[in-house]
Every structure is written in C-alpha cells, then in structure tokens.
Design a protein around this motif. Structure first.
Motif, PDB file in Angstrom:
ATOM      1  N   ALA A  33      -4.903  47.902  -3.144  1.00 50.27           N
ATOM      2  CA  ALA A  33      -5.634  48.533  -4.298  1.00 50.27           C
ATOM      3  C   ALA A  33      -6.208  47.584  -5.263  1.00 50.27           C
ATOM      4  N   ARG A  58     -10.258  46.395  -6.670  1.00 42.49           N
ATOM      5  CA  ARG A  58     -10.725  46.531  -7.966  1.00 42.49           C
ATOM      6  C   ARG A  58     -11.873  45.348  -8.327  1.00 42.49           C
ATOM      7  N   GLU A  60      -9.107  50.523 -19.760  1.00 39.44           N
ATOM      8  CA  GLU A  60      -8.018  50.687 -18.618  1.00 39.44           C
ATOM      9  C   GLU A  60      -6.563  50.376 -19.366  1.00 39.44           C
ATOM     10  N   ASP A  66      -2.135  55.217  -8.232  1.00 36.90           N
ATOM     11  CA  ASP A  66      -2.741  54.835  -6.758  1.00 36.90           C
ATOM     12  C   ASP A  66      -3.685  55.944  -6.442  1.00 36.90           C
ATOM     13  N   ASP A  67      -4.724  56.140  -7.430  1.00 31.96           N
ATOM     14  CA  ASP A  67      -5.783  57.077  -7.336  1.00 31.96           C
ATOM     15  C   ASP A  67      -5.403  58.526  -7.094  1.00 31.96           C
ATOM     16  N   ASP A 105      -2.117  62.254 -12.912  1.00 33.46           N
ATOM     17  CA  ASP A 105      -1.283  61.071 -13.059  1.00 33.46           C
ATOM     18  C   ASP A 105       0.293  61.227 -12.702  1.00 33.46           C
ATOM     19  N   SER A 165     -13.003  63.259 -15.195  1.00 34.03           N
ATOM     20  CA  SER A 165     -13.730  62.355 -14.100  1.00 34.03           C
ATOM     21  C   SER A 165     -14.113  63.070 -12.756  1.00 34.03           C
ATOM     22  N   GLN A 168      -9.769  67.796 -11.342  1.00 32.21           N
ATOM     23  CA  GLN A 168      -8.797  67.198 -12.224  1.00 32.21           C
ATOM     24  C   GLN A 168      -8.165  68.208 -13.395  1.00 32.21           C
ATOM     25  N   SER A 194      -0.927  48.164  -8.510  1.00 32.38           N
ATOM     26  CA  SER A 194      -2.049  49.193  -8.444  1.00 32.38           C
ATOM     27  C   SER A 194      -2.898  49.660  -9.651  1.00 32.38           C
TER      28      SER A 194
END
Length: 342
Positions: free
Chosen positions: A138, A142, A152, A184-185, A189, A213, A217, A268
C-alpha cells in the motif's frame, strides 16, 4: 523499524550467496532462529533473486492466491529441504523489476517484525507477516517520497488521537489496532462492534468544514450506528509533533501483536520512521467529540442521489451533526462493544 546492522548483515548474506543456487533450489544463510520463528537470507535458482525465508513453527495453511504479490516483490509458500520439518516456510522474493534498495528496506523491516513477534503462536506470526507486507505494498502504491502531505499529516494525527481515546477508555490493545482500518483504505476509519467511526480533523478555530470523499462514507445503512469523530487541532509551539504522538501511542501498547499491527498501519498510512525529522509542526487537541449520523442528517448517499450519479466528493458543515459524546466510553455500548474493564 530499520536497523543499519540488520541491513548490513542481510546484504552481506545475499552477496555471499550470489550465484550459488541452481535449478529451483534454495541456498540460504540463517539470520536467526528464536521462539516460533526461523529467518534465512536466501537466493533461488538461476534467477538468483534476493529473498528472505521465514519459517513459522507449526502447520500454517495458506492459499497461494491469498499471499501478497506486486509492487516489486511477492510472498510465496515454499519448502526448505534439510531444515526443520515442523515449520511452514514462506519466502519474500524480489522481482526483477523491483528496486533492490527498497526491497532491502522491506526485508529488514520484516526481519525486525519476525524477531519481535517470535514468541507468539504460528498463526499470529503469519498474520503479522501478511499484514506488514500488504502495508508495504500500500505504501509503494502511493508513489511518494515517504513524507506525508500536510493534509495527510493532520488526518493521521486525528486518527491517532481517536486510537489513543480507545486505548484510554479500555479497548484492548490488539482490538483497538485491529479496528483501525483507515490506513488500509477502509470505508470508515474504525470498525467497532456493529458500527463504525469516521474521523474528521480540522485546524480551523471555529466552524467545522469536513471533506467527504464518497457517497458511502456517511451512509449509516452500511454500518450502524455510525459516528463522526470531530477532532479540532491547534498548532502551538508547546504541542506534539506527529512522531511525538506516535511514540505516546506506542508507549501505551505492550502486546507484541498489537505493536506489530500499529507499525503496519503506520506504513499503510504512508508514515516512515526514517522521515520523522520532516514533521516539525506541533499540534494540541482542543476538541474531540463524537457526532451521530441520523436518518435526517445532511449528507449525500447512493440512496439519496439520482442513480446516474456514480460518485461524489463534497464539503459538509459538521456542526449540523449533534454531539453524542466526548469520550469513546460513552458510545461503546451503542456500538455493541464491551471494553476490557467491564
């Protein structure tokens, strides 16, 4: 995560093994064997690929299609003749297209992980290994220089504050880290019990404009109840840097499995120990509240927009969501979670 001595020892072992392997066989040099884990530096066959072999004590079944592949390396299940038969063997193998420098960093991190988790049972060691390798994959996707953007950095700071709140309020170390799926996407969260917590972080002193996003969500039909953790930070000279906060959280964790999972989550998320000097901003938390998503909450979901709208990103005034609690302990029962102090 990385130590220069391990780096030197591993590279020296690969150099000593170069050209010795033939056919499909392995040539190996043992690096260490402690607890339930044995680790070798290796090369295989005519392709002479740099590899790290991990032997996990006991029968650890693993389907080939479940093992991580891509981003310059792969993990395979293998056999190692002449070595303990009561171990399940796996090999992390550099692919020809993979950077040797980056692969070495991954390999050394794996060595340190295996050493720190060697006292656990084979299944836990195997799970930690898979999690860490997926985290590195992961990270590589990026395509960054190993330093988080400002957005971030702030986002990770907020998630760590929520993680710290979970630990403070009695969630077991491993369960708290296991619930943290944002790096981990994950859709949310934190996945906790029957519900979820989505974290939004702001530096604004007043108001709370949050970026959403996608259409899922804030859809509480997917996980219910759904809370939004609203984290407000103030940038102050006496505050903590991101590495400071990571050290504080790590200091609360004593379970080796949870420590391994924390490190995997950080990788990650794009955080690397080697770049910690880049994070000089200092923050202090001025607000952490949990806000409930209800049927009448303003939001965009797949059921509330025309079918022709496939995706959407938007900004939302989070002050429209009622505050349900200021600590995780106050919402844990609604999530169907019992903490370790109950």
């Amino acid at each position: 995560m990385l130590s220069s001595s391990s780096d030197t020892e591993l590279v020296a072992a690969w150099r000593a093994l170069s050209g010795l392997a033939t056919g499909d066989g392995w040539k190996v040099i043992e690096l260490f064997s402690i607890g339930n884990c044995c680790v070798m530096a290796g090369r295989r066959g005519v392709r002479n690929e740099e590899s790290v072999l991990v032997g996990v004590k006991g029968n650890v079944p693993s389907q080939p299609f479940q093992l991580p592949r891509g981003q310059g390396f792969s993990l395979i299940s293998t056999e190692l003749q002449g070595h303990p038969a009561n171990h399940s063997w796996f090999a992390l193998v550099r692919q020809e297209s993979g950077s040797l420098e980056l692969f070495t960093k991954v390999a050394v991190d794996l060595l340190n992980l295996m050493e720190s988790t060697s006292a656990q049972d084979g299944l836990r060691i195997h799970s930690a290994m898979i999690s860490r390798i997926r985290a590195w994959q992961a990270f590589m996707k990026r395509d960054s220089d190993g330093v988080l953007s400002t957005e971030e950095e702030i986002g990770l700071f907020g998630e760590l504050l929520v993680l710290q709140n979970l630990l403070d309020d009695g969630v077991s170390e491993f369960d708290a880290l296991d619930s943290w799926t944002g790096p981990d996407d994950g859709l949310h969260d934190f996945l906790l019990g029957d519900g979820a917590v989505e974290v939004k972080t702001t530096l604004a002193p007043t108001g709370f404009i949050a970026k959403v996003s996608n259409l899922d969500q804030l859809d509480d039909s997917l996980h219910q109840p759904l809370y939004v953790a609203a984290v407000r930070l103030a940038q102050l000279s006496e505050g903590a840097t991101l590495p400071d906060l990571i050290d504080l959280v790590a200091g609360q964790i004593h379970d080796p499995g949870a420590t391994a999972l924390l490190n995997s989550r950080l990788v990650s998320a794009g955080y690397m120990d080697m770049t910690q000097v880049e994070y000089t901003r200092r923050f202090r938390c001025s607000e952490l509240t949990y806000r409930i998503v209800r049927a009448d909450s303003p939001r965009l979901t797949r059921s509330s927009v025309p079918a022709a709208i496939l995706e959407a990103r938007y900004s939302l005034d989070l002050d429209a969501y009622p505050v349900a609690a200021s600590t995780y302990a106050d919402i844990s029962n609604s999530l169907g979670v019992k903490n370790q102090w109950n």
